[in-house]
Design a protein around this motif. Structure first.
Motif, PDB file in Angstrom:
ATOM      1  N   LEU A 149       0.823  -1.210   0.000  1.00  0.00           N
ATOM      2  CA  LEU A 149       0.000   0.000   0.000  1.00  0.00           C
ATOM      3  C   LEU A 149       0.859   1.263   0.000  1.00  0.00           C
ATOM      4  O   LEU A 149       0.542   2.236  -0.698  1.00  0.00           O
ATOM      5  N   VAL A 150       1.923   1.254   0.758  1.00  0.00           N
ATOM      6  CA  VAL A 150       2.836   2.398   0.775  1.00  0.00           C
ATOM      7  C   VAL A 150       3.440   2.591  -0.621  1.00  0.00           C
ATOM      8  O   VAL A 150       3.493   3.714  -1.140  1.00  0.00           O
ATOM      9  N   GLN A 151       3.849   1.498  -1.241  1.00  0.00           N
ATOM     10  CA  GLN A 151       4.433   1.560  -2.580  1.00  0.00           C
ATOM     11  C   GLN A 151       3.410   2.088  -3.583  1.00  0.00           C
ATOM     12  O   GLN A 151       3.717   2.966  -4.396  1.00  0.00           O
ATOM     13  N   LYS A 152       2.191   1.602  -3.539  1.00  0.00           N
ATOM     14  CA  LYS A 152       1.152   2.032  -4.479  1.00  0.00           C
ATOM     15  C   LYS A 152       0.759   3.486  -4.223  1.00  0.00           C
ATOM     16  O   LYS A 152       0.493   4.241  -5.154  1.00  0.00           O
ATOM     17  N   ASN A 153       0.731   3.886  -2.965  1.00  0.00           N
ATOM     18  CA  ASN A 153       0.413   5.278  -2.625  1.00  0.00           C
ATOM     19  C   ASN A 153       1.477   6.221  -3.166  1.00  0.00           C
ATOM     20  O   ASN A 153       1.163   7.288  -3.706  1.00  0.00           O
ATOM     21  N   GLU A 154       2.728   5.843  -3.043  1.00  0.00           N
ATOM     22  CA  GLU A 154       3.812   6.661  -3.581  1.00  0.00           C
ATOM     23  C   GLU A 154       3.787   6.697  -5.106  1.00  0.00           C
ATOM     24  O   GLU A 154       4.126   7.713  -5.707  1.00  0.00           O
ATOM     25  N   ALA A 155       3.373   5.603  -5.724  1.00  0.00           N
ATOM     26  CA  ALA A 155       3.245   5.582  -7.183  1.00  0.00           C
ATOM     27  C   ALA A 155       2.170   6.577  -7.632  1.00  0.00           C
ATOM     28  O   ALA A 155       2.323   7.246  -8.654  1.00  0.00           O
ATOM     29  N   ILE A 156       1.101   6.678  -6.864  1.00  0.00           N
ATOM     30  CA  ILE A 156       0.048   7.660  -7.170  1.00  0.00           C
ATOM     31  C   ILE A 156       0.619   9.068  -7.081  1.00  0.00           C
ATOM     32  O   ILE A 156       0.410   9.900  -7.966  1.00  0.00           O
ATOM     33  N   ASN A 157       1.341   9.338  -6.004  1.00  0.00           N
ATOM     34  CA  ASN A 157       1.923  10.673  -5.831  1.00  0.00           C
ATOM     35  C   ASN A 157       2.911  11.006  -6.951  1.00  0.00           C
ATOM     36  O   ASN A 157       2.935  12.133  -7.453  1.00  0.00           O
ATOM     37  N   ALA A 158       3.714  10.024  -7.352  1.00  0.00           N
ATOM     38  CA  ALA A 158       4.677  10.252  -8.433  1.00  0.00           C
ATOM     39  C   ALA A 158       3.965  10.488  -9.758  1.00  0.00           C
ATOM     40  O   ALA A 158       4.357  11.366 -10.531  1.00  0.00           O
ATOM     41  N   ALA A 159       2.913   9.721 -10.031  1.00  0.00           N
ATOM     42  CA  ALA A 159       2.177   9.894 -11.284  1.00  0.00           C
ATOM     43  C   ALA A 159       1.499  11.258 -11.324  1.00  0.00           C
ATOM     44  O   ALA A 159       1.495  11.926 -12.365  1.00  0.00           O
ATOM     45  N   TYR A 160       0.953  11.689 -10.204  1.00  0.00           N
ATOM     46  CA  TYR A 160       0.318  13.009 -10.182  1.00  0.00           C
ATOM     47  C   TYR A 160       1.360  14.107 -10.346  1.00  0.00           C
ATOM     48  O   TYR A 160       1.125  15.098 -11.031  1.00  0.00           O
ATOM     49  N   SER A 161       2.502  13.919  -9.729  1.00  0.00           N
ATOM     50  CA  SER A 161       3.578  14.899  -9.869  1.00  0.00           C
ATOM     51  C   SER A 161       3.999  15.029 -11.321  1.00  0.00           C
ATOM     52  O   SER A 161       4.269  16.134 -11.807  1.00  0.00           O
ATOM     53  N   GLN A 162       4.046  13.908 -12.037  1.00  0.00           N
ATOM     54  CA  GLN A 162       4.409  13.947 -13.455  1.00  0.00           C
ATOM     55  C   GLN A 162       3.373  14.720 -14.257  1.00  0.00           C
ATOM     56  O   GLN A 162       3.716  15.503 -15.136  1.00  0.00           O
ATOM     57  N   VAL A 163       2.096  14.519 -13.959  1.00  0.00           N
ATOM     58  CA  VAL A 163       1.037  15.270 -14.641  1.00  0.00           C
ATOM     59  C   VAL A 163       1.209  16.760 -14.351  1.00  0.00           C
ATOM     60  O   VAL A 163       1.081  17.599 -15.247  1.00  0.00           O
ATOM     61  N   ASP A 164       1.531  17.075 -13.116  1.00  0.00           N
ATOM     62  CA  ASP A 164       1.752  18.471 -12.729  1.00  0.00           C
ATOM     63  C   ASP A 164       2.903  19.085 -13.521  1.00  0.00           C
ATOM     64  O   ASP A 164       2.820  20.222 -13.979  1.00  0.00           O
ATOM     65  N   VAL A 165       3.980  18.327 -13.670  1.00  0.00           N
ATOM     66  CA  VAL A 165       5.136  18.799 -14.438  1.00  0.00           C
ATOM     67  C   VAL A 165       4.743  19.052 -15.892  1.00  0.00           C
ATOM     68  O   VAL A 165       5.116  20.068 -16.486  1.00  0.00           O
ATOM     69  N   LEU A 166       3.981  18.130 -16.466  1.00  0.00           N
ATOM     70  CA  LEU A 166       3.550  18.285 -17.858  1.00  0.00           C
ATOM     71  C   LEU A 166       2.646  19.508 -18.030  1.00  0.00           C
ATOM     72  O   LEU A 166       2.768  20.242 -19.008  1.00  0.00           O
ATOM     73  N   GLN A 167       1.771  19.719 -17.072  1.00  0.00           N
ATOM     74  CA  GLN A 167       0.900  20.890 -17.156  1.00  0.00           C
ATOM     75  C   GLN A 167       1.691  22.179 -17.009  1.00  0.00           C
ATOM     76  O   GLN A 167       1.423  23.171 -17.683  1.00  0.00           O
ATOM     77  N   GLN A 168       2.682  22.162 -16.122  1.00  0.00           N
ATOM     78  CA  GLN A 168       3.524  23.345 -15.962  1.00  0.00           C
ATOM     79  C   GLN A 168       4.321  23.592 -17.233  1.00  0.00           C
ATOM     80  O   GLN A 168       4.509  24.730 -17.638  1.00  0.00           O
TER      81      GLN A 168
END
Length: 194
Positions: free
Chosen positions: A32-51
């Motif tokens: 669960l910790v690993q999957k939760n961090e994967a969510i945070n990393a994927a969202y961060s990537q979307v944020d980078v792309l939007q920026q």
């Protein structure tokens, strides 16, 4: 003696159940910790792309405006110099002077042609359109990846026995499928009239 073996058997069974339960809990929590961090990393990537898109649009618009303005100024200078040559008519001194002005006006044009062999304003507009389309595609792919990672997490959290351990460990279903920043929902407005 027989009762002692029964007690030891029950105690052994309880220890085995506790070890299996504890191992299952630890394994589930780590996943669960690993999957939760994967969510945070994927969202961060979307944020980078939007920026990237937010940074790209004004820079590309400014470069296209600058390129078109420079090309427009050069072409205007050439057209004015050509008109001066035509106006000079048969007056040799005026024609020489006007042709010198035309040579001066053509200099920057030739230098730009050396730097940009395909000097055309419409190609810059095509480049802007391609860059914007590429940014939008990258964002769409990033959002899709984020939603997939979130879906994987949510399925894992809701499956039995993970659902028992997830609740105990503080992990819950996340209904955070990509909604994004409200400012990013609107398509960027590009105005070349200014």
């Amino acid at each position: 003696m027989k009762s002692l073996w029964v007690v030891l058997g029950v105690v052994g069974l309880l220890v085995l159940v506790l070890l299996l339960s504890g191992g299952s809990y630890v394994s589930t929590k780590n996943t669960l910790v690993q999957k939760n961090e994967a969510i945070n990393a994927a969202y961060s990537q979307v944020d980078v792309l939007q920026q990237r898109r937010l940074d790209l649009i004004p820079n590309l618009v400014a470069s296209v405006k600058g390129y078109v303005a420079e090309e427009s100024a050069i072409l205007t200078n050439i057209a004015n110099a050509r008109a001066g040559v035509l106006a000079a008519g048969s007056d040799h001194a005026a024609a020489i002077n006007a042709n010198t002005k035309l040579d001066v006006a053509l200099g920057p044009f030739f230098r730009l042609q050396e730097q940009y062999p395909n000097l055309k304003g419409n190609e810059q507009f095509m480049r802007l359109e391609d860059e914007l389309a590429g940014s939008e595609n990258r964002i769409a792919v990033g959002r899709q990846r984020y939603n997939k990672v979130l879906e994987d997490y949510n399925v894992y959290v809701r499956q039995f026995p993970n659902s028992l351990w997830a609740g105990m460990a503080g992990f819950h279903y996340r209904d955070e499928y990509f909604k994004g920043n409200p400012e990013n929902k609107a398509a960027p407005k590009v105005d070349f009239s200014k």
